[in-house]
Design an enzyme around this catalytic site. Structure first.
Site, PDB file in Angstrom:
ATOM      1  N   LYS A   1     -29.189  27.449  -8.542  1.00  0.00           N
ATOM      2  CA  LYS A   1     -28.150  26.581  -9.094  1.00  0.00           C
ATOM      3  C   LYS A   1     -27.608  27.089 -10.417  1.00  0.00           C
ATOM      4  O   LYS A   1     -26.428  26.919 -10.716  1.00  0.00           O
ATOM      5  CB  LYS A   1     -28.677  25.156  -9.284  1.00  0.00           C
ATOM      6  CG  LYS A   1     -28.881  24.473  -7.958  1.00  0.00           C
ATOM      7  CD  LYS A   1     -28.722  22.982  -8.077  1.00  0.00           C
ATOM      8  CE  LYS A   1     -28.732  22.371  -6.688  1.00  0.00           C
ATOM      9  NZ  LYS A   1     -28.734  20.933  -6.731  1.00  0.00           N
TER      10      LYS A   1
ATOM     11  N   LYS B   1     -27.737  27.365   3.768  1.00  0.00           N
ATOM     12  CA  LYS B   1     -28.035  25.948   3.985  1.00  0.00           C
ATOM     13  C   LYS B   1     -26.748  25.118   4.007  1.00  0.00           C
ATOM     14  O   LYS B   1     -25.819  25.406   3.260  1.00  0.00           O
ATOM     15  CB  LYS B   1     -28.940  25.481   2.835  1.00  0.00           C
ATOM     16  CG  LYS B   1     -29.638  24.175   3.062  1.00  0.00           C
ATOM     17  CD  LYS B   1     -30.448  23.783   1.831  1.00  0.00           C
ATOM     18  CE  LYS B   1     -29.551  23.430   0.671  1.00  0.00           C
ATOM     19  NZ  LYS B   1     -30.259  22.790  -0.460  1.00  0.00           N
TER      20      LYS B   1
ATOM     21  N   LYS C   1     -23.726  19.778   0.260  1.00  0.00           N
ATOM     22  CA  LYS C   1     -22.584  18.943  -0.124  1.00  0.00           C
ATOM     23  C   LYS C   1     -21.530  19.756  -0.852  1.00  0.00           C
ATOM     24  O   LYS C   1     -20.383  19.359  -0.925  1.00  0.00           O
ATOM     25  CB  LYS C   1     -23.048  17.842  -1.100  1.00  0.00           C
ATOM     26  CG  LYS C   1     -24.204  17.041  -0.618  1.00  0.00           C
ATOM     27  CD  LYS C   1     -24.765  16.111  -1.705  1.00  0.00           C
ATOM     28  CE  LYS C   1     -26.255  15.990  -1.543  1.00  0.00           C
ATOM     29  NZ  LYS C   1     -26.925  14.885  -2.130  1.00  0.00           N
TER      30      LYS C   1
HETATM   31  P1  TYM Z   1     -30.882  16.450  -2.309  1.00  0.00           P
HETATM   32  O1  TYM Z   1     -30.100  15.307  -2.826  1.00  0.00           O
HETATM   33  O2  TYM Z   1     -30.349  17.822  -2.485  1.00  0.00           O
HETATM   34  O3  TYM Z   1     -31.155  16.244  -0.785  1.00  0.00           O
HETATM   35  C1  TYM Z   1     -31.722  15.025  -0.314  1.00  0.00           C
HETATM   36  C2  TYM Z   1     -32.662  15.286   0.845  1.00  0.00           C
HETATM   37  O4  TYM Z   1     -31.948  15.931   1.910  1.00  0.00           O
HETATM   38  C3  TYM Z   1     -32.620  17.116   2.275  1.00  0.00           C
HETATM   39  N1  TYM Z   1     -31.626  18.115   2.667  1.00  0.00           N
HETATM   40  C4  TYM Z   1     -31.660  18.806   3.812  1.00  0.00           C
HETATM   41  N2  TYM Z   1     -32.516  18.785   4.843  1.00  0.00           N
HETATM   42  C5  TYM Z   1     -32.271  19.614   5.860  1.00  0.00           C
HETATM   43  N3  TYM Z   1     -31.202  20.452   5.914  1.00  0.00           N
HETATM   44  C6  TYM Z   1     -30.321  20.521   4.888  1.00  0.00           C
HETATM   45  N4  TYM Z   1     -29.287  21.349   4.943  1.00  0.00           N
HETATM   46  C7  TYM Z   1     -30.537  19.663   3.778  1.00  0.00           C
HETATM   47  N5  TYM Z   1     -29.866  19.446   2.616  1.00  0.00           N
HETATM   48  C8  TYM Z   1     -30.547  18.501   1.950  1.00  0.00           C
HETATM   49  C9  TYM Z   1     -33.377  17.549   1.031  1.00  0.00           C
HETATM   50  O5  TYM Z   1     -34.446  18.406   1.338  1.00  0.00           O
HETATM   51  C10 TYM Z   1     -33.816  16.229   0.476  1.00  0.00           C
HETATM   52  O6  TYM Z   1     -34.993  15.778   1.125  1.00  0.00           O
HETATM   53  N6  TYM Z   1     -34.455  16.905  -5.781  1.00  0.00           N
HETATM   54  C11 TYM Z   1     -34.051  16.193  -4.593  1.00  0.00           C
HETATM   55  C12 TYM Z   1     -33.932  14.699  -4.801  1.00  0.00           C
HETATM   56  C13 TYM Z   1     -35.133  14.056  -5.397  1.00  0.00           C
HETATM   57  C14 TYM Z   1     -36.343  13.755  -4.739  1.00  0.00           C
HETATM   58  C15 TYM Z   1     -37.164  13.129  -5.710  1.00  0.00           C
HETATM   59  C16 TYM Z   1     -36.811  13.955  -3.429  1.00  0.00           C
HETATM   60  C17 TYM Z   1     -35.256  13.634  -6.685  1.00  0.00           C
HETATM   61  N7  TYM Z   1     -36.474  13.070  -6.871  1.00  0.00           N
HETATM   62  C18 TYM Z   1     -38.466  12.710  -5.415  1.00  0.00           C
HETATM   63  C19 TYM Z   1     -38.114  13.525  -3.150  1.00  0.00           C
HETATM   64  C20 TYM Z   1     -38.909  12.903  -4.120  1.00  0.00           C
HETATM   65  C21 TYM Z   1     -32.710  16.706  -4.146  1.00  0.00           C
HETATM   66  O7  TYM Z   1     -31.954  17.279  -4.901  1.00  0.00           O
HETATM   67  O8  TYM Z   1     -32.372  16.385  -2.871  1.00  0.00           O
END
Ligand code: TYM
Length: 334
Positions: A113, A196, A199
């Protein structure tokens, strides 16, 4: 009861990757009823990179609507946005003092990032995994359903808990494990099977948004990149074919089948047959969700009410754990 915690950033809308890798699994945990389930729209994580305030506001409600429309029931799960529960940020500070700079330096997502100019990244982006550890551990959650890209962060959560327990000679924070399940734990970009689905990708054709209408979904799958070979007859035949594997994974994720079952059903089929079937399946599964999301988003006050109620429930769990942490650390007044 043991607890499950997970979160999604409101940095733009939800994608099919978020749905299959995360939200669908969250619903499974909720319905299993074995754990208390706590799900969070992590707005404080979103602002580690610039977010337009009005867009952040809208995206927070959209992610909340996506959760509810997909089956997260605010009477069965705790659903709220992170900034309403101050204990997350408070515990994160303590964890900033427990985690080591060297640990953060190993986080691959920061490197991705921040890109080539890490000097210009926000300090928050660097410390991001410590806030994530606080999200989880402020509830003493043990199970964290996530997509594959979050594995390293959840493992760091365990390191932070262990170091805290060791430094203060307590057995306070539990061991946490990432739960990475299902056929679609890493949904790939529809135009490039080595990247991947996210968004923030450049072209909208790369991803399926949970708010896409039926025609858009069909068009995106029709234009999805593939190789010229038909579907293989065995699972091994997907090796070295990232685009083909991705479409099979998506079909499996949406249908509840395994990759093996999808291959068995479409063995030797050409893309001219498989892609329309996949588009139909996606529309069948996603259209009711996007319709329901639109209905919910038409009444933002109701979404805000649900989030405020969830935040109240979350505070009841988090505040005593934060208070005990302050006592352990030796902060006066706790
Ligand atoms: P974020 O917002 O990027 O994504 C949210 C969740 O979606 C999953 N994900 C995917 N799974 C499969 N294929 C994809 N292409 C894909 N894109 C996203 C992510 O693995 C995630 O589970 N840091 C985290 C958010 C967070 C969090 C937490 C998660 C903050 N605190 C505590 C678990 C526990 C994040 O940026 O996810």
């Amino acid at each position: 009861t043991p607890r499950v915690f997970s979160g999604i950033k409101p940095s733009g809308g939800l994608t099919l990757g978020n749905y299959l890798g995360a939200i669908k699994r969250f619903v499974d945990w909720q319905e299993a009823g074995t754990h208390e389930t706590i799900y969070c729209v992590v707005d404080l994580h979103a602002i580690t990179v610039w977010q337009d305030p009005a867009e952040l506001h809208a995206a927070t409600r959209e992610v909340a609507a996506g959760f509810i429309a997909s089956g997260i029931d605010p009477t069965k799960s705790v659903l709220f946005n992170q900034s309403q529960v101050a204990a997350h940020a408070q515990l994160a500070w303590i964890f900033n003092c427990v985690a080591r700079v060297g640990w953060m330096n190993r986080m691959t997502q920061f490197k991705d990032k921040a890109g080539s100019n890490a000097e210009k990244a926000s300090l928050g982006l660097y410390a991001y995994p410590a806030l994530m550890a606080a999200d989880i551990l402020v509830y003493h959650a043990t199970h964290v359903p996530v997509g594959e890209d979050q594995k390293q962060h959840v493992e760091l959560t365990r390191d932070i808990a262990q170091k805290f327990n060791h430094d203060y000679k307590v057995d306070f924070f539990p061991e946490t494990e990432p739960v990475i399940e299902g056929p679609a734990t890493r949904v790939m970009n529809l135009r490039d099977g080595t990247k991947k689905m996210s968004k923030s990708g450049e072209s909208d054709m790369e991803r399926i948004n949970m708010t896409d209408d039926a025609d858009t979904i069909a068009k995106k799958f029709k234009k999805a990149k593939t190789d010229p070979e038909p579907l293989p007859e065995t699972l091994e035949g997907l090796e070295g074919r990232p685009e083909a594997k991705n479409l099979v994974d998506i079909y499996a994720g949406l249908s509840g089948m395994t990759d093996e079952q999808v291959i068995a059903e479409y063995s030797g089929a050409g893309w001219g047959r498989f892609k329309p079937a996949l588009a139909d399946l996606a529309v069948e599964k996603l259209a009711p969700i996007s319709t329901e999301m639109a209905r919910l988003m038409a009444d933002p006050a109701e979404i805000d009410r649900i989030l405020a109620h969830g935040a109240e429930q979350a505070r009841v769990i988090a505040n005593p754990i934060l208070k005990r942490t302050y006592e352990i650390v030796g902060l006066v007044g706790s």
